[in-house]
Motif scaffolding. Structure first.
Motif, PDB file in Angstrom:
ATOM      1  N   VAL A  31       0.996  -1.280  -0.034  1.00  0.00           N
ATOM      2  CA  VAL A  31      -0.018  -0.131   0.030  1.00  0.00           C
ATOM      3  C   VAL A  31       0.845   1.157   0.045  1.00  0.00           C
ATOM      4  CG1 VAL A  31      -1.850   1.353   1.308  1.00  0.00           C
ATOM      5  CG2 VAL A  31      -1.827  -1.228   1.329  1.00  0.00           C
ATOM      6  N   ASP A  32       1.836   1.047   0.780  1.00  0.00           N
ATOM      7  CA  ASP A  32       3.008   2.320   0.765  1.00  0.00           C
ATOM      8  C   ASP A  32       4.496   1.711   0.982  1.00  0.00           C
ATOM      9  OD1 ASP A  32       3.030   1.129   3.517  1.00  0.00           O
ATOM     10  OD2 ASP A  32       1.615   2.998   4.153  1.00  0.00           O
ATOM     11  N   PHE A  33       5.267   2.704   1.136  1.00  0.00           N
ATOM     12  CA  PHE A  33       6.679   2.194   1.303  1.00  0.00           C
ATOM     13  C   PHE A  33       7.583   3.188   2.089  1.00  0.00           C
ATOM     14  CE2 PHE A  33       5.806   4.362  -2.581  1.00  0.00           C
ATOM     15  CZ  PHE A  33       6.758   5.255  -2.708  1.00  0.00           C
ATOM     16  N   ASP A  34       8.459   2.616   2.665  1.00  0.00           N
ATOM     17  CA  ASP A  34       9.580   3.419   3.262  1.00  0.00           C
ATOM     18  C   ASP A  34      11.019   3.296   2.984  1.00  0.00           C
ATOM     19  OD1 ASP A  34      10.085   1.128   4.653  1.00  0.00           O
ATOM     20  OD2 ASP A  34       8.518   1.429   6.247  1.00  0.00           O
ATOM     21  N   VAL A  35      11.818   3.726   3.535  1.00  0.00           N
ATOM     22  CA  VAL A  35      13.261   3.845   3.622  1.00  0.00           C
ATOM     23  C   VAL A  35      13.741   2.227   3.531  1.00  0.00           C
ATOM     24  CG1 VAL A  35      15.453   4.420   4.091  1.00  0.00           C
ATOM     25  CG2 VAL A  35      13.775   6.190   3.835  1.00  0.00           C
ATOM     26  N   PRO A  36      13.666   1.607   4.374  1.00  0.00           N
ATOM     27  CA  PRO A  36      13.914   0.159   4.552  1.00  0.00           C
ATOM     28  C   PRO A  36      13.626  -0.687   3.465  1.00  0.00           C
ATOM     29  CG  PRO A  36      13.568   0.971   6.862  1.00  0.00           C
ATOM     30  CD  PRO A  36      12.899   1.867   5.753  1.00  0.00           C
ATOM     31  N   LEU A  37      12.165  -0.584   3.240  1.00  0.00           N
ATOM     32  CA  LEU A  37      11.695  -1.360   2.011  1.00  0.00           C
ATOM     33  C   LEU A  37      12.366  -1.071   0.678  1.00  0.00           C
ATOM     34  CD1 LEU A  37       9.717  -3.481   0.944  1.00  0.00           C
ATOM     35  CD2 LEU A  37       8.032  -1.588   0.824  1.00  0.00           C
ATOM     36  N   THR A  38      12.292   0.253   0.489  1.00  0.00           N
ATOM     37  CA  THR A  38      13.028   0.775  -0.658  1.00  0.00           C
ATOM     38  C   THR A  38      14.542   0.415  -0.854  1.00  0.00           C
ATOM     39  OG1 THR A  38      11.614   2.413  -0.428  1.00  0.00           O
ATOM     40  CG2 THR A  38      13.341   2.682  -1.909  1.00  0.00           C
ATOM     41  N   ALA A  39      15.296   0.341   0.151  1.00  0.00           N
ATOM     42  CA  ALA A  39      16.720  -0.277   0.072  1.00  0.00           C
ATOM     43  C   ALA A  39      16.959  -1.524  -0.066  1.00  0.00           C
ATOM     44  CB  ALA A  39      17.238   0.165   1.498  1.00  0.00           C
ATOM     45  N   ALA A  40      15.867  -2.345   0.266  1.00  0.00           N
ATOM     46  CA  ALA A  40      16.047  -3.765   0.161  1.00  0.00           C
ATOM     47  C   ALA A  40      15.402  -4.216  -1.100  1.00  0.00           C
ATOM     48  CB  ALA A  40      15.000  -4.584   1.318  1.00  0.00           C
ATOM     49  N   GLU A  67       4.405  10.530   8.828  1.00  0.00           N
ATOM     50  CA  GLU A  67       5.650  10.357   9.531  1.00  0.00           C
ATOM     51  C   GLU A  67       5.255   9.298  10.626  1.00  0.00           C
ATOM     52  OE1 GLU A  67       8.628  11.453   9.288  1.00  0.00           O
ATOM     53  OE2 GLU A  67       8.399  13.491   8.381  1.00  0.00           O
ATOM     54  N   SER A  68       6.117   7.983  10.807  1.00  0.00           N
ATOM     55  CA  SER A  68       5.630   6.966  11.739  1.00  0.00           C
ATOM     56  C   SER A  68       6.778   6.918  12.507  1.00  0.00           C
ATOM     57  CB  SER A  68       5.522   5.904  10.947  1.00  0.00           C
ATOM     58  OG  SER A  68       5.608   4.730  11.573  1.00  0.00           O
ATOM     59  N   ALA A  69       6.412   6.792  14.058  1.00  0.00           N
ATOM     60  CA  ALA A  69       7.883   6.547  15.017  1.00  0.00           C
ATOM     61  C   ALA A  69       8.366   5.227  14.725  1.00  0.00           C
ATOM     62  CB  ALA A  69       6.906   6.376  16.461  1.00  0.00           C
ATOM     63  N   SER A  70       7.516   4.036  14.069  1.00  0.00           N
ATOM     64  CA  SER A  70       8.226   2.811  14.012  1.00  0.00           C
ATOM     65  C   SER A  70       8.893   2.671  12.333  1.00  0.00           C
ATOM     66  CB  SER A  70       7.270   1.704  14.300  1.00  0.00           C
ATOM     67  OG  SER A  70       6.238   1.643  13.197  1.00  0.00           O
ATOM     68  N   ARG A  71       8.391   3.549  11.534  1.00  0.00           N
ATOM     69  CA  ARG A  71       8.805   3.492  10.219  1.00  0.00           C
ATOM     70  C   ARG A  71       9.548   4.435   9.684  1.00  0.00           C
ATOM     71  NH1 ARG A  71       3.795   1.470   6.751  1.00  0.00           N
ATOM     72  NH2 ARG A  71       5.664   1.515   5.203  1.00  0.00           N
ATOM     73  N   GLY A  72       9.445   5.473  10.291  1.00  0.00           N
ATOM     74  CA  GLY A  72       9.902   6.998   9.732  1.00  0.00           C
ATOM     75  C   GLY A  72       9.164   7.216   8.721  1.00  0.00           C
ATOM     76  N   ARG A  73       9.626   8.166   7.635  1.00  0.00           N
ATOM     77  CA  ARG A  73       8.884   8.713   6.518  1.00  0.00           C
ATOM     78  C   ARG A  73       8.310   7.757   5.554  1.00  0.00           C
ATOM     79  NH1 ARG A  73      10.106  14.374   5.919  1.00  0.00           N
ATOM     80  NH2 ARG A  73       9.913  14.340   3.738  1.00  0.00           N
ATOM     81  N   VAL A  74       6.902   7.713   5.595  1.00  0.00           N
ATOM     82  CA  VAL A  74       6.234   6.558   4.964  1.00  0.00           C
ATOM     83  C   VAL A  74       5.612   7.279   3.580  1.00  0.00           C
ATOM     84  CG1 VAL A  74       4.453   4.923   4.803  1.00  0.00           C
ATOM     85  CG2 VAL A  74       5.661   5.451   6.818  1.00  0.00           C
ATOM     86  N   TYR A  75       5.867   6.788   2.329  1.00  0.00           N
ATOM     87  CA  TYR A  75       5.571   7.555   1.061  1.00  0.00           C
ATOM     88  C   TYR A  75       4.525   6.597   0.584  1.00  0.00           C
ATOM     89  CZ  TYR A  75       9.863  10.103   1.706  1.00  0.00           C
ATOM     90  OH  TYR A  75      10.726  11.083   1.885  1.00  0.00           O
ATOM     91  N   ARG A  76       3.656   7.267  -0.409  1.00  0.00           N
ATOM     92  CA  ARG A  76       2.917   6.219  -1.384  1.00  0.00           C
ATOM     93  C   ARG A  76       2.728   7.214  -2.826  1.00  0.00           C
ATOM     94  NH1 ARG A  76      -3.198   7.294   1.371  1.00  0.00           N
ATOM     95  NH2 ARG A  76      -2.995   9.802   1.021  1.00  0.00           N
ATOM     96  N   TRP A 150       5.640  -1.884  14.749  1.00  0.00           N
ATOM     97  CA  TRP A 150       6.140  -2.198  13.364  1.00  0.00           C
ATOM     98  C   TRP A 150       5.309  -3.134  12.745  1.00  0.00           C
ATOM     99  CZ3 TRP A 150       7.745  -6.226  10.247  1.00  0.00           C
ATOM    100  CH2 TRP A 150       8.349  -5.732   8.934  1.00  0.00           C
ATOM    101  N   LEU A 151       4.891  -4.170  13.329  1.00  0.00           N
ATOM    102  CA  LEU A 151       4.084  -5.199  12.891  1.00  0.00           C
ATOM    103  C   LEU A 151       2.709  -4.381  12.605  1.00  0.00           C
ATOM    104  CD1 LEU A 151       4.911  -8.348  14.722  1.00  0.00           C
ATOM    105  CD2 LEU A 151       5.150  -8.095  12.333  1.00  0.00           C
ATOM    106  N   TYR A 152       2.474  -3.941  13.739  1.00  0.00           N
ATOM    107  CA  TYR A 152       0.829  -3.111  13.520  1.00  0.00           C
ATOM    108  C   TYR A 152       0.707  -2.112  12.399  1.00  0.00           C
ATOM    109  CZ  TYR A 152      -1.732  -4.695  17.434  1.00  0.00           C
ATOM    110  OH  TYR A 152      -2.585  -5.661  18.445  1.00  0.00           O
ATOM    111  N   GLU A 153       2.079  -1.505  12.306  1.00  0.00           N
ATOM    112  CA  GLU A 153       2.210  -0.607  11.117  1.00  0.00           C
ATOM    113  C   GLU A 153       1.899  -1.209   9.650  1.00  0.00           C
ATOM    114  OE1 GLU A 153       2.718   2.871  10.541  1.00  0.00           O
ATOM    115  OE2 GLU A 153       2.329   3.594  12.538  1.00  0.00           O
ATOM    116  N   GLN A 154       2.693  -2.133   9.680  1.00  0.00           N
ATOM    117  CA  GLN A 154       2.753  -3.161   8.508  1.00  0.00           C
ATOM    118  C   GLN A 154       1.722  -3.998   8.174  1.00  0.00           C
ATOM    119  OE1 GLN A 154       4.881  -2.582   6.037  1.00  0.00           O
ATOM    120  NE2 GLN A 154       6.901  -1.794   6.983  1.00  0.00           N
ATOM    121  N   ARG A 155       0.547  -3.963   8.876  1.00  0.00           N
ATOM    122  CA  ARG A 155      -0.425  -5.060   8.842  1.00  0.00           C
ATOM    123  C   ARG A 155      -1.065  -5.171   7.364  1.00  0.00           C
ATOM    124  NH1 ARG A 155      -5.276  -5.310  13.328  1.00  0.00           N
ATOM    125  NH2 ARG A 155      -4.802  -2.812  13.277  1.00  0.00           N
ATOM    126  N   ASP A 156      -1.403  -4.187   6.759  1.00  0.00           N
ATOM    127  CA  ASP A 156      -1.925  -4.137   5.379  1.00  0.00           C
ATOM    128  C   ASP A 156      -0.827  -4.730   4.290  1.00  0.00           C
ATOM    129  OD1 ASP A 156      -4.350  -3.420   6.135  1.00  0.00           O
ATOM    130  OD2 ASP A 156      -3.912  -1.439   5.681  1.00  0.00           O
TER     131      ASP A 156
END
Length: 435
Positions: A31-40, A67-76, A150-156
């Motif tokens: 649904v969205d993406f952040d820095v760690p996912l983009t890097a991987a 902006e997320s405490a567990s994920r940082g900047r979240v983009y879409r 982090w798990l809750y934030e990434q649920r979808d």
């Protein structure tokens, strides 16, 4: 709009990975993406990914979602930009690039969900993990709360990951992702995620011919069925687990099946049958713990015995043996605190408080019930935040403190509303009885 997107895209520096990141991230299943996912996903460092995402945001090719405490900047992506980027990806992708992008993204979720799983549920049965592209930089979870957040934030995104793996016949990844999200299911009781992931995970494990994974998928699916009030289906599922365990001579899985059959019968209002199953589970778990050569295995069985004792204490309350229940629950709580399982220790405490009230010590029942609520709140499980309030509400109702009991029931109803309609309806009946 497409003309503006074209201009922004072609203004990107061609000698950098930035254009490729724009094309690739639009094709990821999330649904969205952040820095760690983009890097991987794009085989970058997190520092490189952060810089590139900022460039894409500055050119209005992607949106800052939050902006997320567990994920940082979240983009879409805006829908139009996603379609634009996917057209470019289809035109410019190299041979094998889409498959690599998918596998890198799935491996990111599998690796980090598994890391959170080890922190949150260290005694969850360890199963194999297979990676093609293990992430170079894993997310660092400072504590239980960070991992669970982090798990809750990434649920979808996690549900989409399981679906994407299943849709492309990546069977090992499908069941391994399902296994890895256990602490999220255990905490959230998100039954849509639970049942969809387990249906896909079970079929995937069977196609792999992995009987150990099949047993685990069946077992945790049964836990979900029980939680959703599907007791008959849960009992059938655990009976299937018991049969598989016997065929494989897997005493650990057999003990788990006995425990779960006991728990199902407890919830079905059959405490005598439940006690028989739980006593078998307890005996086998004690024997397995005594025979274990490794410290970690002994810890696993120590916890398992305590979890069974929490259920036994409830059975003893149902069978009107509250003094026995107090001893059983007190011992279970002591063990769970010693091994630092704060969530299950809080559950034991809520039932211990209820047992003290049942035996006639309402003052202690109320005092411990309030402390149990605080512990359940800290543990973060919505269902147990609600259930601890429900149990104390019963105690206060019995001693005539109607207004505080009503307040606790109302709080429980609000929490249950997001978790379980069946539990919500049960507490509403208790509230109506007060009136």
């Amino acid at each position: 709009m497409n003309q503006a997107l074209d201009q922004s895209y072609w203004s990107l520096p061609r000698s950098t990975p930035t254009p490729a990141v724009y094309r690739r991230m639009a094709s990821v299943f999330t649904v969205d993406f952040d820095v760690p996912l983009t890097a991987a996903a794009c085989s970058l460092t997190c520092s490189e990914a952060e810089t590139i995402l900022e460039q894409l945001h500055e050119r209005h090719l992607i949106e800052l979602h939050r902006e997320s405490a567990s994920r940082g900047r979240v983009y879409r992506f805006h829908n139009t930009a996603r379609a634009h980027a996917r057209v470019l990806a289809a035109l410019e992708a190299t041979l094998g690039e889409p498959e690599e992008l998918l596998q890198r993204s799935l491996d990111f979720y599998l690796a980090n969900a598994s890391a959170a799983e080890k922190i949150l549920t260290p005694t969850h049965r360890p199963l194999r993990r297979d990676y093609v592209y293990p992430p170079a930089e894993l997310i660092v979870f400072a504590d239980d709360a960070t991992a669970l957040a982090w798990l809750y934030e990434q649920r979808d995104n996690l549900l989409r990951a399981v679906r994407a793996a299943a849709a492309t016949d990546l069977d090992r990844t499908t069941w391994q992702l399902t296994h890895a999200i256990w602490p999220l299911l255990r905490s959230s009781h998100d039954y849509e995620l639970w049942f969809q992931s387990h249906e896909l995970g079970l079929h995937a494990a069977r196609r792999c011919g992995d009987r150990e994974a099949e047993v685990e998928m069946l077992n945790t699916w049964g836990v979900g069925l029980r939680g959703a009030g599907e007791f008959e289906a849960a009992a059938q599922t655990f009976a299937a687990v018991l049969q598989l365990a016997r065929e494989r001579q897997d005493r650990r899985a057999g003990a788990q099946a006995f425990h779960e059959l006991g728990s199902v019968n407890l919830h079905r209002g059959r405490p005598s049958e439940a006690e028989g199953f739980l006593l078998q589970a307890r005996q086998q778990r004690v024997e397995l713990g005594n025979a274990s050569e490794f410290e970690n295995d002994r810890l696993t069985y120590t916890r398992a015995v305590a979890i069974t004792d929490v259920c036994l204490g409830q059975v003893q309350l149902e069978l009107r043996r509250p003094a026995e229940a107090i001893e059983t629950l007190r011992g279970a709580r002591r063990t769970l605190l010693e091994i630092q399982d704060s969530f299950d220790a809080a559950r034991a405490f809520a039932w211990l408080a209820r047992a003290h009230a049942t035996v006639g010590d309402q003052g202690k029942g109320e005092e411990e019930g309030l402390r149990a609520i605080a512990e359940c709140d800290a543990a973060g499980s919505a269902r147990w935040r609600a259930h601890s309030r429900e149990l104390l509400g019963h105690t206060l109702r019995e001693i005539g403190d109607v207004d505080p009991a009503r307040g606790l029931y109302q709080e429980a109803i609000v929490i249950y509303a997001a978790v379980s309609r069946r539990d919500e309806d049960r507490v509403r009946q208790c509230l109506q009885a007060l009136s």
